[in-house]
Design a protein around this motif. Structure first.
Motif, mmCIF file in Angstrom:
data_model
loop_
_atom_site.group_PDB
_atom_site.id
_atom_site.type_symbol
_atom_site.label_atom_id
_atom_site.label_comp_id
_atom_site.label_asym_id
_atom_site.label_seq_id
_atom_site.Cartn_x
_atom_site.Cartn_y
_atom_site.Cartn_z
ATOM 1 N N PRO A 1 -5.450 -3.576 30.382
ATOM 2 C CA PRO A 1 -6.098 -2.489 31.140
ATOM 3 C C PRO A 1 -5.058 -1.660 31.885
ATOM 4 O O PRO A 1 -4.168 -2.202 32.553
ATOM 5 N N GLN A 2 -5.162 -0.346 31.752
ATOM 6 C CA GLN A 2 -4.256 0.579 32.414
ATOM 7 C C GLN A 2 -5.034 1.387 33.440
ATOM 8 O O GLN A 2 -6.014 2.053 33.089
ATOM 9 N N PRO A 3 -4.631 1.357 34.688
ATOM 10 C CA PRO A 3 -5.377 2.056 35.744
ATOM 11 C C PRO A 3 -5.552 3.537 35.431
ATOM 12 O O PRO A 3 -4.672 4.179 34.842
ATOM 13 N N HIS A 4 -6.712 4.052 35.822
ATOM 14 C CA HIS A 4 -7.022 5.483 35.713
ATOM 15 C C HIS A 4 -7.094 5.980 34.269
ATOM 16 O O HIS A 4 -6.979 7.177 34.019
ATOM 17 N N SER A 5 -7.240 5.076 33.332
ATOM 18 C CA SER A 5 -7.380 5.488 31.930
ATOM 19 C C SER A 5 -8.843 5.404 31.514
ATOM 20 O O SER A 5 -9.682 4.839 32.222
ATOM 21 N N VAL A 6 -9.147 5.993 30.366
ATOM 22 C CA VAL A 6 -10.470 5.856 29.760
ATOM 23 C C VAL A 6 -10.270 5.236 28.384
ATOM 24 O O VAL A 6 -9.338 5.585 27.657
ATOM 25 N N VAL A 7 -11.114 4.285 28.037
ATOM 26 C CA VAL A 7 -10.989 3.559 26.777
ATOM 27 C C VAL A 7 -11.912 4.182 25.727
ATOM 28 O O VAL A 7 -13.106 4.386 25.977
ATOM 29 N N LEU A 8 -11.349 4.496 24.572
ATOM 30 C CA LEU A 8 -12.149 4.924 23.424
ATOM 31 C C LEU A 8 -12.332 3.718 22.518
ATOM 32 O O LEU A 8 -11.379 3.214 21.917
ATOM 33 N N ASP A 9 -13.547 3.231 22.436
ATOM 34 C CA ASP A 9 -13.879 2.027 21.660
ATOM 35 C C ASP A 9 -14.140 2.414 20.214
ATOM 36 O O ASP A 9 -15.194 2.959 19.887
ATOM 37 N N ALA A 10 -13.160 2.133 19.347
ATOM 38 C CA ALA A 10 -13.309 2.369 17.910
ATOM 39 C C ALA A 10 -13.008 1.081 17.151
ATOM 40 O O ALA A 10 -12.346 1.092 16.115
ATOM 41 N N LEU A 11 -13.501 -0.025 17.688
ATOM 42 C CA LEU A 11 -13.215 -1.330 17.093
ATOM 43 C C LEU A 11 -14.128 -1.627 15.910
ATOM 44 O O LEU A 11 -13.676 -1.952 14.813
ATOM 45 N N PHE A 12 -15.440 -1.559 16.143
ATOM 46 C CA PHE A 12 -16.416 -1.886 15.102
ATOM 47 C C PHE A 12 -17.564 -0.881 15.181
ATOM 48 O O PHE A 12 -17.983 -0.479 16.268
ATOM 49 N N GLY A 13 -18.089 -0.509 14.035
ATOM 50 C CA GLY A 13 -19.222 0.392 13.989
ATOM 51 C C GLY A 13 -20.498 -0.343 13.650
ATOM 52 O O GLY A 13 -20.847 -1.335 14.291
ATOM 53 N N THR A 14 -21.155 0.112 12.599
ATOM 54 C CA THR A 14 -22.458 -0.443 12.233
ATOM 55 C C THR A 14 -22.369 -1.529 11.164
ATOM 56 O O THR A 14 -23.392 -1.994 10.687
#
Length: 490
Positions: free
Chosen positions: A108-121
């Motif tokens: 985790p990096q402070p003040h960042s936003v995470v884009l979750d592209a790990l798993f889809g459908t």
């Protein structure tokens, strides 16, 4: 507009490719659109993109490329073993000079936003091991999360709890049905340029939206009078449930009925709205009910042990009918199905469980299947299975094809006593206005939920929703009603 399962969306992808649309073009559009929507809400923050090795990961790699191209600070962490289009997306990202870190190196990096592209459908089961731990760490980080198409891990546990989900091409079941919908946060539906023919699948449930429901609103002519815009007969009431028929009457009036008559047991202290005609009766029979002139009937609200008798008496009126609450019994439903009258049943999971011999928990877990089973068991009856969200089903007599629809309005604050009574009155008013049973049911549940959404607050009461119905009708008619998924087409 249709509601997709994961399998149906994969079939749409394959259909698009068969039509000649390059799959890499779909991935590029998906990543670009996701990146754009992320920036609309989190511009100025460092963006950390977490990518799996499938197509969802490929969407994330494309998003990272566009974010970097637009001058934003991006860090990319990806699983090893990218294949197909995802491998090409990774190659394009490297051409832009971005470093791709191992997914295992993410912290985790402070003040960042995470884009979750790990798993889809495409998940076949719950996440385990490294990925299960990664999802839990993301959730515990406290960082805002944007999910690509669907929070990773759904529909299983554990799964990502996103702040925003960018749904791609179409909405999926998890975007609508609780408890999964809660994990999606705000939902934004975005186009990825898929050919319309690829998305066209009449076997999928219709998703009720402001656009398709607006066309169903009855038009009141300039020379209208109370007898020409719909007369509703509400039949119900019992010693312990004196408010139920009154709420149904209020719902009918507030939806536009011109005249509402409330028939109730003479020994009950039912107090209908001031505008309603009172019809206290000592016996439920067709002759007594014929004293009220009606274009449609709503029966069963708070009728107690007299629900079956009241419903069978109402059957003799030969009018379009809403069967609710204490009218929902096997004998009654069989009689109405055999009659051919336009009829609608409105069970909640508990009432549906009694009709199907299943537990209420099973009904709530599989509402689409439960509603379809009821519709096939009682051909001709429109099923309104109330829940989060409400599901509708209808098997026209003489056919084997069941039409399905899922409502998109309403909220958990509406889980209070009397809401179903108001809904029965709303649908009754639309039947009386001349809509078919299928159209009255769809528009009715949509308007009822839209009215509830106007005052989404703890302690919301049924009569408050009824009083908000005129505002909901006007919002829908004027085009100001907004769908919850915030369309992002441009």
């Amino acid at each position: 507009m249709r509601l997709f399962t994961a399998q149906a969306m994969r079939e749409a992808d394959r259909k698009a490719i068969d039509l000649g649309y390059p799959s890499l073009l779909l991935m590029d559009a998906a990543g670009r659109r996701t990146a754009k929507r992320l920036l609309e809400r989190f511009a100025g923050r460092k963006i950390v993109v977490l990518c799996g090795k499938g197509n969802n990961g490929g969407d994330g790699l494309v998003a990272a490329r566009w974010l970097a191209h637009w001058g934003h600070e991006v860090a990319v962490y990806a699983a090893e073993g990218q294949e197909g289009d995802a491998a090409m997306a990774q190659q394009a990202l490297r051409a832009h000079g971005l470093e791709i870190n191992p997914l295992s190196a993410w912290k985790p990096q402070p003040h960042s936003v995470v884009l979750d592209a790990l798993f889809g459908t495409g998940l076949r089961g719950p996440l385990e091991g490294f990925y299960a731990e990664l999802v839990e760490n993301i959730n515990q980080s406290g960082l805002p999360v944007v999910a690509v198409d669907m929070p990773s891990g759904l529909p299983y546990q554990p799964h990502i709890r996103a702040n925003l989900t960018v749904a791609l091409a179409g909405l999926k079941n998890e975007h609508l049905f609780y408890p999964h919908r809660t994990a999606c946060g705000r939902i934004l539906l975005d186009s990825i340029g898929m050919p319309p023919r690829a998305l066209d699948n009449p076997h999928l449930p219709e998703l009720l939206s402001s656009a398709n429901m607006r066309a169903l609103l009855p038009i009141r002519p300039g020379n209208a009078h109370k007898g020409s815009v719909g007369r509703v007969l509400v039949v119900g009431g019992y010693r312990s449930y004196t408010g139920a028929p009154s709420l149904a009457a209020l719902g009918a009036y507030r939806t536009g009925a011109g005249l509402v008559t409330v028939a109730y047991p003479a020994d009950c202290d039912v107090v209908p709205p001031l505008e309603a005609v009172r019809l206290p009766l000592f016996e439920w029979n067709t002759a007594n009910l014929q004293m009220a002139r009606a274009d449609a009937v709503a029966v069963g609200m708070g009728a107690g042990e007299g629900g079956v008798e009241a419903a069978l008496a109402a059957l003799g009126l030969a009018r379009p009918t809403v069967l609710d609450a204490d009218a929902l019994h096997e004998r009654v439903l069989r009689a109405y199905a055999q009659s051919g009258l336009p009829s609608i049943i409105t069970p909640h999971p508990g009432e549906a469980s009694r009709l199907l011999g299943l537990s209420a928990e099973q009904i709530a877990r599989f509402p689409l299947e439960a509603a379809q089973t009821l519709a096939q068991r009682y051909p001709g009856l429109v099923v309104v299975l109330k829940g989060g969200p409400t599901v509708l089903a209808w098997t026209p007599p003489g056919t084997s094809e069941t039409r399905m629809a899922v409502n998109s309005t309403g909220n958990p604050q509406m889980a209070t006593g009397g809401m179903g009574d108001v809904l029965a009155g709303v649908i009754g008013a639309l039947l009386a206005a001349g809509l078919s049973a299928w159209d009255a049911a769809r528009l009715g549940v949509y308007l009822h939920g839209l009215a509830g959404d106007q005052s989404q607050k703890p302690g919301l009461l049924a009569h408050e929703v009824a009083e908000t119905l005129p505002e909901a009708v006007e919002q829908l008619r004027s085009g100001s009603a907004r769908d919850f998924w915030e369309p992002g087409y441009d």
